[in-house]
Structures are given as structure tokens and as C-alpha cells.
Design a protein around this motif. Sequence first.
Motif, PDB file in Angstrom:
ATOM      1  N   LYS A 213       0.839  -1.201   0.000  1.00 56.71           N
ATOM      2  CA  LYS A 213       0.000   0.000   0.000  1.00 56.71           C
ATOM      3  C   LYS A 213       0.872   1.247   0.000  1.00 56.71           C
ATOM      4  N   ALA A 214       0.265   2.373  -0.397  1.00 61.17           N
ATOM      5  CA  ALA A 214       0.958   3.648  -0.295  1.00 61.17           C
ATOM      6  C   ALA A 214       1.291   3.917   1.158  1.00 61.17           C
ATOM      7  N   ALA A 215       2.442   4.549   1.401  1.00 62.35           N
ATOM      8  CA  ALA A 215       2.844   4.872   2.764  1.00 62.35           C
ATOM      9  C   ALA A 215       1.758   5.718   3.423  1.00 62.35           C
ATOM     10  N   PRO A 216       1.359   5.384   4.662  1.00 58.99           N
ATOM     11  CA  PRO A 216       0.269   6.130   5.299  1.00 58.99           C
ATOM     12  C   PRO A 216       0.473   7.637   5.319  1.00 58.99           C
ATOM     13  N   ASP A 217       1.690   8.082   5.609  1.00 61.51           N
ATOM     14  CA  ASP A 217       1.927   9.537   5.675  1.00 61.51           C
ATOM     15  C   ASP A 217       1.728  10.184   4.314  1.00 61.51           C
ATOM     16  N   THR A 218       2.172   9.516   3.259  1.00 66.32           N
ATOM     17  CA  THR A 218       1.995  10.051   1.900  1.00 66.32           C
ATOM     18  C   THR A 218       0.521  10.105   1.544  1.00 66.32           C
ATOM     19  N   LEU A 219      -0.203   9.046   1.896  1.00 68.33           N
ATOM     20  CA  LEU A 219      -1.629   8.988   1.599  1.00 68.33           C
ATOM     21  C   LEU A 219      -2.399  10.043   2.395  1.00 68.33           C
ATOM     22  N   ILE A 220      -2.069  10.211   3.657  1.00 66.73           N
ATOM     23  CA  ILE A 220      -2.753  11.206   4.492  1.00 66.73           C
ATOM     24  C   ILE A 220      -2.468  12.615   3.994  1.00 66.73           C
TER      25      ILE A 220
END
Length: 252
Positions: A213-220
Motif C-alpha cells: 500500500k501507499a505509505a500512510p503519511d503520503t496517503l494522508i
Amino acid sequence: MTSDPHIQVAREGAVQSIRFDRADKKNAITRSMYAAMTSALHEAEADDAMRAHLFLGQPGVFSSGNDVQDFMAFAMSGEMGTEVLEFLHTLARLTKPVVSAVDGLAIGIGTTIHMHCDLTFATPRSLFKTPFVDLALVPEAGSSLLAPASMSHQRAFAMLAMGEDFSAQDAVDAGLIYKLVEESDLEAKAMAAASALAEKPPVALSIAKRLMKAAPDTLIERIDEEATHFATQLKSDEAKAAFMQFMARKKG
């Protein structure tokens, strides 16, 4: 746990299910419903006995998207509230697998939520649509990042910008969902998949999910960027005009 009568939370074995239960309004999601889902997700994430999440709708409708009355209130007050963003941030940070089951309409967030899921099952009569630009709004839920990565720029543009309907088969072909199943088998198949995932070594599964998955920080960061544009557009003259036309069509 924060509760709402239109969100039904249940536990079966190691799977926690969250079911939209507002069929009379086509499962349109209110701020209170978002808060209840966020609370349920946090509780399941913190409970070692829970190993998977499952999103469910009703026969003929998963969700028609955000509640229009909430939208109108946002536009009039200029205040978006925190419930939607808190829910989306929670989705982006989930460490346990997420399965969803769709029968019928999946509109707006009813479509983009599946971009955060690991496996989505749908019936042949399901329909996926994101009419954001038609309402003078912009893509949300990190979809502007997730959709092009999974289905190519042009298919993502057709869905998110042109607002093109995606049939269930279109959604499979685009990589938005995993598999088509018959209506009578939908929830059993989705639960079986969630239960199978729940039996796997949890740490290894969590790492595998994070790697894919996309890195959570990047997605947020993208979710927040979309939300800023969304809030600005929601207060714009073109959005107010689009919503008035939408409401007029509904009354007609």
C-alpha cells in the motif's frame, strides 16, 4: 464506542463487520455515521482478538455517498467538521486487512472507500460512480493518488474527473475490485475471505499489507490536500449552483 443507529457493528470470530444501515436514504453517510465507524475501527485495531475488518451495505445499495444535507450545511456554514477526515485518516492507517462487499449502488465515498480495501467482492448489478466534478467538487479519500496507481491515469480520469459509470465488470477490469459473486453468495464469500485472512500470521500479514500500500503519511498528505480543495470548492458559487440543480432534479 461512539454509536449511531445507522451503523451496525458486529463481531464474528476474529472479524469485525461494519454495516451501513440507512437503506431508506440509500446509506448516505452522515457525520455521526463517520464518527461511529472511526470508533469501531480504532477498537478493532487495538483488540488482538480482532484480525480483520469487513464493510457491508444493504441489498441493492452499498452507499450513495455523503449525506446531501450535511453537504448543504457545510456549504452554508463554511465548517467541514472533523468526522470525515478522522475516518479517512483512520482508513489510511489500518494495519489489519480490510474486506468489503458491494451490492448495487456505490457512489462517491461509496466507491473510493474500496480503494483502501484489500479485497472487495461485488455483485454483477453493482455500479460504481464518483460524480465529484459534476458537483463542482474534487476527488476525495486519497482517490486522486490511489486510483491512478491501481487503474492507470486514463481509467482513473474517466472515473474521478469525467464521472463515468463503472459497471461491476468495469470495476474488476480496472482493478478497483477483486471479484464478482452472485447476490446470494456475496456476504458469505466476503466473510469467508475475511475469516481466512484473520487466520494468517498477523505480523507477517500486516507487513505484507503495508509493503503493498501507499505509505500512510503520503496517503494522508494527499487526503488533506484533497480536503482543502474540497472545502474551498464546497463554498464556491459553482458548487452551490450544481447542488441547487441536483436538489431540483431530485424533487422533480
